[in-house]
Write a protein that holds these residues in place. Structure first.
Motif, PDB file in Angstrom:
ATOM      1  N   ALA A 222       0.823  -1.219   0.000  1.00  0.00           N
ATOM      2  CA  ALA A 222       0.000   0.000   0.000  1.00  0.00           C
ATOM      3  C   ALA A 222       0.852   1.263   0.000  1.00  0.00           C
ATOM      4  N   GLU A 223       1.958   1.249   0.770  1.00  0.00           N
ATOM      5  CA  GLU A 223       2.867   2.395   0.861  1.00  0.00           C
ATOM      6  C   GLU A 223       4.255   1.971   0.390  1.00  0.00           C
ATOM      7  N   PRO A 224       4.548   2.055  -0.922  1.00  0.00           N
ATOM      8  CA  PRO A 224       5.825   1.555  -1.470  1.00  0.00           C
ATOM      9  C   PRO A 224       7.033   2.298  -0.892  1.00  0.00           C
ATOM     10  N   ALA A 225       8.158   1.588  -0.846  1.00  0.00           N
ATOM     11  CA  ALA A 225       9.391   2.204  -0.336  1.00  0.00           C
ATOM     12  C   ALA A 225      10.597   1.392  -0.775  1.00  0.00           C
ATOM     13  N   ALA A 226      11.734   2.080  -0.851  1.00  0.00           N
ATOM     14  CA  ALA A 226      13.038   1.435  -1.004  1.00  0.00           C
ATOM     15  C   ALA A 226      13.791   1.688   0.294  1.00  0.00           C
ATOM     16  N   ILE A 227      14.352   0.634   0.883  1.00  0.00           N
ATOM     17  CA  ILE A 227      15.015   0.741   2.180  1.00  0.00           C
ATOM     18  C   ILE A 227      16.466   0.295   2.024  1.00  0.00           C
ATOM     19  N   ALA A 228      17.380   1.226   2.211  1.00  0.00           N
ATOM     20  CA  ALA A 228      18.805   0.945   2.035  1.00  0.00           C
ATOM     21  C   ALA A 228      19.421   0.484   3.344  1.00  0.00           C
ATOM     22  N   VAL A 229      20.350  -0.470   3.249  1.00  0.00           N
ATOM     23  CA  VAL A 229      21.094  -0.899   4.433  1.00  0.00           C
ATOM     24  C   VAL A 229      22.064   0.198   4.856  1.00  0.00           C
ATOM     25  N   GLY A 230      22.666   0.858   3.861  1.00  0.00           N
ATOM     26  CA  GLY A 230      23.586   1.955   4.136  1.00  0.00           C
ATOM     27  C   GLY A 230      22.886   3.299   4.077  1.00  0.00           C
ATOM     28  N   ASP A 231      23.638   4.325   3.729  1.00  0.00           N
ATOM     29  CA  ASP A 231      23.129   5.699   3.701  1.00  0.00           C
ATOM     30  C   ASP A 231      22.248   5.910   2.475  1.00  0.00           C
ATOM     31  N   LYS A 232      20.997   6.291   2.695  1.00  0.00           N
ATOM     32  CA  LYS A 232      20.064   6.481   1.577  1.00  0.00           C
ATOM     33  C   LYS A 232      20.480   7.653   0.685  1.00  0.00           C
TER      34      LYS A 232
END
Length: 453
Positions: A222-232
């Protein structure tokens, strides 16, 4: 790593290749895909046909996965379906390969009796020089054939047969008949024994990639996102609604809750949540003790309990907060509020068992709660191996022994207990606090209270 290898916790379930016939088939496939060959007389391969030994020999561990995209594969036997995928760059690759092998098992069994099958996971993206390019990957198509083109020739023969049966005066077309005879000599009777492999296409909406330090992409929520392990900030502008990183714990927690991706372990049905959290406490305790050089007298529960008493005020915050939660689960009392920016927060969660991306969510949680060595090993082996390399010897010994004794002996049972399998039959509750009362609290305040945004 020798401890892990000896206990079968590293490079396990690989397929041994040591017969001249199989090595010759592998070399034909390898040459057709890469133009390279191996001189080794024995090696081991994973589900994609990648061999660590050959990677060392060639000085290139991406010899079947150039640029980390469009992974190529070599199938020598259908037994590869149970092997792991080493050097994975995308979380979806092993699942796609396994589905492909299982969906074509009878045909692959016949084809690999005489030749190797070589192919590619084609995603139409040939390089990912910029993180945004990763979001151009939406579908994966599997294409495969033998080194002698049995599948292509079978398709050609089927086409000629169709023409022969439908075109007028085909009986008098000597060229068509000659082509059919020539192809049939290579393929056999495809009308009775079809050998055409499917070319399935899989969607890749939610996935993890090793590129750019590790990145989780969730588009089918419903709320898409990209989640980085490091610094976004190092990702630049991304073509997705929200970009987060592991440093934004409140944002990640809000994402998981808004999309209803997780549940508190203590609330999970059919499992002993308190026992799972106590085990996590042991992992945290061992890490704290070995990092400080404190000698551990034993690894059983009593010895670790005495260790916790000795450490006293030096006990880490994660240990103390989980202990509050275990105490509440067993004895009731005041509800322990654990905020999303607390170090222990993600140790208290697991993916919802019925979610189609359960394994992907649990993989991300394992990186957010890295001291839970069991979940890290099960859900994200490469991250586990990377972390293991930097641990003190005492912790390495404890972890290797624990995984060999408590996990490897019953892998399926452990996975079901931790992450959920088929819903078990209901059993009477023995807890002093009624399940209804706990449900009311959880429904009102969420897992551990309102999430700070």
């Amino acid at each position: 790593m020798i401890r892990l290898i000896k206990r079968g916790l590293m490079f396990g379930n690989l397929i041994r290749v040591d017969s001249p016939a199989l090595i010759d088939r592998y070399n034909r496939a390898l040459n057709s895909l890469t133009g390279k060959r191996t001189a080794l007389s024995e090696f081991h391969i994973d589900i994609a046909g990648y061999s660590y030994e050959i990677g060392e020999e060639l000085g290139d561990h991406l010899y079947l996965n150039p640029n980390g995209v469009n992974r190529m594969f070599i199938i020598l036997t259908v037994e590869q379906k149970t092997a792991p995928l080493l050097n994975a760059k995308f979380s979806t690759s092993r699942g796609i390969l396994r589905q492909f092998i299982e969906g074509n098992e009878a045909k692959l069994f016949a084809l690999t009796a005489h030749d190797a099958v070589a192919g590619e996971l084609d995603n139409s993206v040939f390089e990912v020089s910029h993180p945004a390019r990763l979001l151009d990957i939406r579908t994966i198509t599997v294409s495969a054939d033998t080194t002698q083109s049995h599948v292509e020739n079978a398709r050609k023969l089927a086409d000629r047969i169709e023409r022969f049966q439908t075109e007028e005066d085909a009986w008098f077309d000597d060229v068509l008949i000659a082509e059919m005879i020539g192809l049939a000599k290579k393929t056999g009777d495809v009308t009775r024994q079809p050998i055409d492999l499917e070319r399935p296409t899989y969607t890749q909406n939610n996935f993890w990639t090793a590129h750019f330090g590790g990145l989780y992409v969730f588009r089918d929520v419903a709320e898409p996102a990209a989640i980085a392990v490091g610094d976004k900030d190092e990702l630049g502008v991304m073509p997705i609604e929200t970009t987060l990183d592991f440093g934004d714990r409140n944002g990640v927690a809000a994402f998981l809750e808004l999309n209803e991706l997780v549940e508190p372990i203590i609330k999970a049905r059919g499992v002993d949540g308190a026992a799972i959290l106590r085990q996590k406490m042991d992992f945290i305790l061992v890490d704290a003790a070995t990092s400080r050089g404190i000698e551990i007298e034993g690894m059983d529960h009593r010895a670790l309990h005495r260790l916790a008493q000795r450490m006293g005020s030096d006990l880490p915050e994660e240990f103390l907060k989980l202990n509050q939660l275990v105490r509440w689960a067993l004895n009731g009392g005041k509800w322990p509020r654990i905020a999303s920016d607390d170090a222990s927060y993600f140790y208290t969660l697991r993916a919802r068992p019925d979610h189609p991306d359960r394994d992907l969510i649990n993989q991300m949680l394992s990186e957010l709660a890295p001291l839970d060595i069991r979940q890290l090993f099960i859900c994200h082996k490469q991250a586990f191996y990377d972390a293991y390399a930097g641990w003190p010897d005492a912790k390495k010994e404890y972890v290797a022994d624990f995984l060999a004794r408590d996990y490897a002996a019953n892998k399926a049972g452990a996975r079901d207990a931790l992450f959920g399998g088929e819903e078990p039959a209901a059993t009477p509750s023995a807890k002093p606090v009624s399940p209804a009362a706990k449900e009311d609290i959880l429904d009102i305040v969420g897992p551990w209270g309102a999430i700070r945004r």
